[in-house]
Design an enzyme around this catalytic site. Sequence first.
Site, PDB file in Angstrom:
ATOM      1  N   LYS A 181      40.974  58.249  47.820  1.00  0.00           N
ATOM      2  CA  LYS A 181      40.303  57.551  46.696  1.00  0.00           C
ATOM      3  C   LYS A 181      40.661  59.016  45.644  1.00  0.00           C
ATOM      4  O   LYS A 181      39.810  59.909  46.159  1.00  0.00           O
ATOM      5  CB  LYS A 181      39.196  56.932  46.684  1.00  0.00           C
ATOM      6  CG  LYS A 181      37.917  57.123  47.218  1.00  0.00           C
ATOM      7  CD  LYS A 181      36.760  56.216  47.640  1.00  0.00           C
ATOM      8  CE  LYS A 181      35.733  57.178  47.664  1.00  0.00           C
ATOM      9  NZ  LYS A 181      34.367  57.033  47.517  1.00  0.00           N
ATOM     10  N   HIS A 195      44.496  46.214  39.334  1.00  0.00           N
ATOM     11  CA  HIS A 195      44.956  46.362  40.375  1.00  0.00           C
ATOM     12  C   HIS A 195      46.919  46.626  40.445  1.00  0.00           C
ATOM     13  O   HIS A 195      47.625  46.134  39.658  1.00  0.00           O
ATOM     14  CB  HIS A 195      45.907  45.396  41.791  1.00  0.00           C
ATOM     15  CG  HIS A 195      43.578  44.640  42.005  1.00  0.00           C
ATOM     16  ND1 HIS A 195      43.206  44.026  40.855  1.00  0.00           N
ATOM     17  CD2 HIS A 195      42.843  46.314  42.440  1.00  0.00           C
ATOM     18  CE1 HIS A 195      41.450  44.746  41.476  1.00  0.00           C
ATOM     19  NE2 HIS A 195      41.559  45.268  42.378  1.00  0.00           N
ATOM     20  N   ARG A 205      26.687  41.156  42.042  1.00  0.00           N
ATOM     21  CA  ARG A 205      26.541  41.922  43.125  1.00  0.00           C
ATOM     22  C   ARG A 205      25.318  41.344  43.197  1.00  0.00           C
ATOM     23  O   ARG A 205      24.030  41.774  42.450  1.00  0.00           O
ATOM     24  CB  ARG A 205      26.790  43.381  43.213  1.00  0.00           C
ATOM     25  CG  ARG A 205      28.164  43.790  42.862  1.00  0.00           C
ATOM     26  CD  ARG A 205      29.284  44.154  43.677  1.00  0.00           C
ATOM     27  NE  ARG A 205      30.383  44.084  43.527  1.00  0.00           N
ATOM     28  CZ  ARG A 205      31.278  44.845  43.299  1.00  0.00           C
ATOM     29  NH1 ARG A 205      30.561  46.177  43.490  1.00  0.00           N
ATOM     30  NH2 ARG A 205      32.015  45.857  43.418  1.00  0.00           N
ATOM     31  N   HIS A 213      43.870  49.884  43.599  1.00  0.00           N
ATOM     32  CA  HIS A 213      42.576  49.448  42.348  1.00  0.00           C
ATOM     33  C   HIS A 213      42.273  50.852  42.335  1.00  0.00           C
ATOM     34  O   HIS A 213      41.817  51.694  42.272  1.00  0.00           O
ATOM     35  CB  HIS A 213      41.195  49.232  43.428  1.00  0.00           C
ATOM     36  CG  HIS A 213      41.685  48.002  44.682  1.00  0.00           C
ATOM     37  ND1 HIS A 213      41.542  47.368  44.784  1.00  0.00           N
ATOM     38  CD2 HIS A 213      41.851  48.730  45.858  1.00  0.00           C
ATOM     39  CE1 HIS A 213      41.524  46.640  46.165  1.00  0.00           C
ATOM     40  NE2 HIS A 213      42.550  47.535  46.685  1.00  0.00           N
ATOM     41  N   GLN A 247      34.289  45.184  35.377  1.00  0.00           N
ATOM     42  CA  GLN A 247      34.651  46.602  35.363  1.00  0.00           C
ATOM     43  C   GLN A 247      36.286  46.453  34.414  1.00  0.00           C
ATOM     44  O   GLN A 247      36.379  44.868  34.568  1.00  0.00           O
ATOM     45  CB  GLN A 247      35.728  46.296  37.235  1.00  0.00           C
ATOM     46  CG  GLN A 247      34.278  45.918  37.994  1.00  0.00           C
ATOM     47  CD  GLN A 247      34.427  46.152  39.378  1.00  0.00           C
ATOM     48  OE1 GLN A 247      35.604  44.989  39.924  1.00  0.00           O
ATOM     49  NE2 GLN A 247      34.025  46.535  40.073  1.00  0.00           N
ATOM     50  N   CYS A 266      39.593  41.643  43.110  1.00  0.00           N
ATOM     51  CA  CYS A 266      41.138  42.211  43.634  1.00  0.00           C
ATOM     52  C   CYS A 266      41.803  40.451  44.433  1.00  0.00           C
ATOM     53  O   CYS A 266      42.799  40.712  43.871  1.00  0.00           O
ATOM     54  CB  CYS A 266      41.088  43.017  44.782  1.00  0.00           C
ATOM     55  SG  CYS A 266      39.815  44.210  44.566  1.00  0.00           S
ATOM     56  N   ASP A 308      39.229  46.081  35.755  1.00  0.00           N
ATOM     57  CA  ASP A 308      39.702  46.267  36.677  1.00  0.00           C
ATOM     58  C   ASP A 308      41.367  46.446  36.800  1.00  0.00           C
ATOM     59  O   ASP A 308      41.294  45.742  35.294  1.00  0.00           O
ATOM     60  CB  ASP A 308      38.834  45.254  37.460  1.00  0.00           C
ATOM     61  CG  ASP A 308      39.527  46.090  38.954  1.00  0.00           C
ATOM     62  OD1 ASP A 308      39.392  46.676  39.193  1.00  0.00           O
ATOM     63  OD2 ASP A 308      38.916  45.232  39.191  1.00  0.00           O
TER      64      ASP A 308
END
Length: 706
Positions: A531, A448, A426, A577, A444, A397, A446
Amino acid sequence: MTCLERLLPEIQVTLPDGTRRSFSAGTTPLQVGESISPRLAAACFAAKVDGRMVDVYVPLAGDAKVELVTDRSPEAIDIYRHSCAHLMANAVKELFPEAKIAIGPTIEDGFYYDFDRAVPFAAEELETIEKRMAEIIARDTPIRREEMPWEEAKALFDGEHEPYKSELAFERGQHEPVSIYRQGAFNDFCRGPHLPSTGKIKAGTFKLLSVAGAYWKGDEHNKMLQRIYATAFLSKKDLEEHLRRLEEAKLRDHRKLGRELKLFHIDEDVGPGLILWTPAGSIVRQELQTFISDELRKQGYFQVFTPHIGKLTLYKTSGHFPYYKDSQFPAIVAPESLAEALASDCSCAELMHRVEGVSARLANSLNDRAGREVIGPDQVLPDEKLLDGFLLKPMNCPHHIKVFDSQPHSYRDLPVRLAEFGTVYRWEQSGELNGMTRVRGFTQDDAHLFCTEDQVGAEVRGCLSLVKTIFGTLGLADYRVRVGLRDPDSKKYTGTADNWDKAEDACRDAARTLGVPFTEEPGEAAFYGPKIDFIIKDVIGREWQLGTVQVDYNLPIRFDLTYTGADNAPHRPVMIHRAPFGSMERFVGILIEHFKGAFPLWLAPEQIRLLPIADRHVAYCQTVARDLSDAGLRVTVDARTEKTGYKIREAQLQKVPYMLVVGDREQEGSCVSMRTRTGGDKGVLPLETFKMLALERAGARSLELD
Ligand SMILES: [Zn+2]
Ligand SMILES: [Zn+2]
């Protein structure tokens, strides 16, 4: 009525259907059951008295609402499994008196019990324990609860040389009255409830599965105990069905298939939890990424690339560091900062403190914008004390925010949708790592989205329609969504109540448009926004949590993001996200299990294998292979001098979708003899016909082969 009966006080029992009956004082729930029907009494596991679970033989103290918990009640399975756990410990103590008992809770699909024993239990010993369990069942020993002061419980376990139980009696006794359960000579420290006797457990409804080491209280500084995992069901049929599913799950295990099909590799020298995508696995991933990217482009996303690390200041601004440092790789101290620290003889603890500190300027601006203290004074350090450094990115992000913020935006530009297959790192405990599904580095899917308040609904709907398309293409028809909402009583949330209402409605409406079951879970939202989570069910009924779509009011504030509205004034955008498939690692791991390694044609690393019957057919096969390969198909030739039947079996084991057998007849007629990995021999067809079929199937991302 005799005079004696008249002397006993009466109590009123209210049954679940609302009927009230009188009983003499001291009546047990079991007797209440007997008064209704002997069958009901026999099926009685426990009872709920005024909503509290109790054993069936505990006398009712006075008027009460009584609900009998039978084998049909939802609570039954847990009581049954817990009684099985005691039964197993009882058998272990009879067979191995030197083993000390620790704890034995129920878990999903079964239970375990931890024992302190010098050596692990061997497979034959598990069988012996199972046999002894059956013997204790045959004895039909009553199981009885006894409440006592904790000192007494502790003394009892001290007398039995059961140090773990003694410790638990002491600890729990400080907060609550304690109870033990006796069955024959076996005593366990337990809250209950339990079945009234060992004979209530049916032989053949439980199975001891495996042994693993486990630290006492889960703490690695404590002694390693021997844990026996077991499963139990209320009927033999349910147990057999479960064992069959376990067998099937073993065959589908992505770690096993990943090795056999050479899809990925984990190397100790590279590091546990770090996936090496081998060529075959990389094809699967690349195909998926291409597919997802195509869909994203259709939805107006732009692809970006960002580095794998970022400065600590970035994550201090976003709040990812140092708050979540326990789940991240440690910071990388900048070379000049490290040199400075070394020169000043700074201790390791001080070094960390100086790395984690925040400048007064940053703290003030963050606190100002948030309208509350998000950075406390203890975290603020004078500028000359601060050490610079980097973090392996735990999230994409902040990078995407910087891409967005690199240019001014007007309301006309919004929504801005930035997508990246972004790799993040992580720190997972090594015990938590599992193949591709729990890793330390992952990519990911991912993206945004930066939008106005009014666009949140449409954007969330767009995210969900993308998920629907992709699940549909992969044949993942069985999935559900969870909508995480705020806890209406809590004040911890960022953003106005009005915005939250709108965003929650948007999530709910979007979930509804999917046409799949969804649940609303108040209190499950993050502090910064509601979410949506996706949970898929695979072909053997297992549920997998994938990724999420998340509305965020917080990061735009922290990073002071703005766009110019129609009124020419600056406004705060909302961020969404979304990484609906979680990560490529996890998603591919799940797909390996779902497809049992037999990927649909478009994902299969090797789509076609040519099998020449004799050496004289090899050259023709190579020409065909080149032709198919030029058309964009992935094809190999098995030119080994093995029997054709053997080569076919091998190709089937390797889950190759199409096998093309070529002999004299095929060669002369420019044909191939087609087989599919599932359907066997499909007959001879012209090469061109096969090519069209394969291209059509792959292009359409079809799940069918013929
Ligand atoms: Zn227990
Ligand atoms: Zn994000």
